[in-house]
Design an enzyme around this catalytic site. Structure first.
Site, PDB file in Angstrom:
ATOM      1  N   ARG A   1     -22.051   9.207   6.252  1.00 40.03           N
ATOM      2  CA  ARG A   1     -22.215   7.764   6.082  1.00 40.03           C
ATOM      3  C   ARG A   1     -22.261   7.073   7.442  1.00 40.03           C
ATOM      4  NH1 ARG A   1     -17.172   6.694   2.168  1.00 40.03           N
ATOM      5  NH2 ARG A   1     -16.207   7.810   3.898  1.00 40.03           N
TER       6      ARG A   1
ATOM      7  N   GLY B   1       0.824  -1.211   0.000  1.00 40.10           N
ATOM      8  CA  GLY B   1       0.000   0.000   0.000  1.00 40.10           C
ATOM      9  C   GLY B   1       0.855   1.257   0.000  1.00 40.10           C
ATOM     10  N   SER B   2       0.200   2.426   0.121  1.00 38.43           N
ATOM     11  CA  SER B   2       0.906   3.713   0.071  1.00 38.43           C
ATOM     12  C   SER B   2       1.879   3.866   1.232  1.00 38.43           C
ATOM     13  CB  SER B   2      -0.121   4.855   0.106  1.00 38.43           C
ATOM     14  OG  SER B   2      -1.088   4.674  -0.893  1.00 38.43           O
TER      15      SER B   2
ATOM     16  N   LYS C   1      -9.290   6.697  14.242  1.00 35.69           N
ATOM     17  CA  LYS C   1     -10.631   6.117  14.394  1.00 35.69           C
ATOM     18  C   LYS C   1     -10.705   5.092  15.533  1.00 35.69           C
ATOM     19  CE  LYS C   1     -12.000   7.139   9.669  1.00 35.69           C
ATOM     20  NZ  LYS C   1     -10.856   8.060   9.456  1.00 35.69           N
TER      21      LYS C   1
END
Length: 328
Positions: free
Chosen positions: A254, A14-15, A127
């Protein structure tokens, strides 16, 4: 610390993984093992790094403990990046998030202990602080498992690093906004009040290394990060595109999303010290030998919580950050 060592990176394609590997190579390690599920991403990364012989790519899933244990033989350090990270995906498929983010993390712990790894660095997220969605809950459970592992009968040390959003990572709002500007001539924002913590991936990895070098095991290093309004990011990207009449559409929050993110909750602040200009350190609620003594010289934090609604960047500062990251 990393010279002539074997380093294992879960979710390394991933990044974060790309930048982590790039910076790790400057320390002249003996080998970097990149463990991930995606064959295509591994092939592309191998080419990107010109088939560097220090890099060894392993197809595998952290949900498979036996595969992990085999892959970790002889490893000195583990950077645990692998996770299901998208909030809506984890809300829709919580069992998969549980298996990867919680059970998978315990598998990494077991593999590290089995191979007598020196230190495991777990990459967490804002989070996980007072979580409101399943992704945050699963990462918070991962943090607790990592901290608890320091009480086990092992020489391996386990530490957490918690940060906010890193600019330009897969699925990043930056890429989404740029694509919407080019293809739809409008940008969708969930709520105009929404704020988030942001950092370039280069700066995030530098901070990650600092915590890796200075941690003793059992603590959570919390990156101090600049915050900004999401709508301000959108407006800066719109201005930089030189396109006119770009509409901003409000979509609504959301499931599981917060207006503001926390890097440090009110509960956690009671156990947190001000480490330096770049980090807070959350001390464990459970008893881990020596850790409270080690951090006794540091002052307790003088804040109830640390959320993204305060100290917001100006549009000019956001523009500078996006230029630095190569996004405009």
């Amino acid at each position: 610390m990393f010279k002539d060592k074997i380093i294992f990176v879960t979710g390394g394609t991933g990044s974060w993984g790309h930048e982590l590997v790039k910076q790790l190579l400057t320390y002249n390690p003996k080998e970097i093992r990149i463990f991930s599920r995606n064959e295509t991403s591994q092939f592309a990364m191998k080419q990107e790094f010109d088939h560097n012989p220090t890099l060894h790519f392993i197809i595998g899933d952290i949900k498979e403990k036996d595969t992990l244990i085999e892959a970790c033989q002889g490893v000195d350090y583990i950077f645990h990046l692998a996770a299901l990270k998208h909030v809506p995906v984890c809300e829709d498929q919580p069992i998969e998030a549980l298996k990867t983010n919680v059970i998978g993390t315990q598998n990494v712990i077991d593999a590290a202990i089995s191979s007598n790894v020196k230190k495991v660095i777990y990459i967490s997220t804002d989070k996980a602080s007072d979580p409101s969605n399943f992704y945050g809950l699963s990462k918070a459970m991962g943090e607790r498992l990592i901290i608890h592992a320091n009480t086990l009968n092992t020489n391996t040390k386990f530490v957490c690093i918690r940060g906010g959003n890193v600019l330009g990572t897969n699925g990043s709002v930056i890429h989404v906004f740029k694509r919407q500007i080019q293809e739809k001539q409008k940008v969708g924002i969930t709520d105009i009040r929404m704020t988030r913590f942001f950092l370039t991936v280069q700066d995030a990895i530098k901070l990650l290394f600092k915590a890796t070098f200075e941690s003793i095991g059992g603590e959570i290093f919390v990156m101090k990060m600049p915050a900004c309004r999401i709508i301000d990011i959108a407006q800066v990207l719109i201005e930089a595109s030189n396109k006119e009449n770009i509409e901003i559409e409000t979509l609504g929050i959301r499931p599981g999303e917060k207006i503001h993110e926390l890097l440090l909750s009110a509960y956690e602040s009671t156990m947190t010290v001000a480490y330096d200009e770049e980090y807070f350190v959350i001390l464990p609620a459970i008893n881990i030998t020596g850790i409270k003594e080690h951090y006794a010289q540091y002052p307790p934090v003088n804040l109830e919580s640390y959320n993204s609604s305060t100290g917001l960047m100006s549009k000019e500062e956001i523009k500078e950050m996006l230029i630095k990251g190569g996004f405009i």
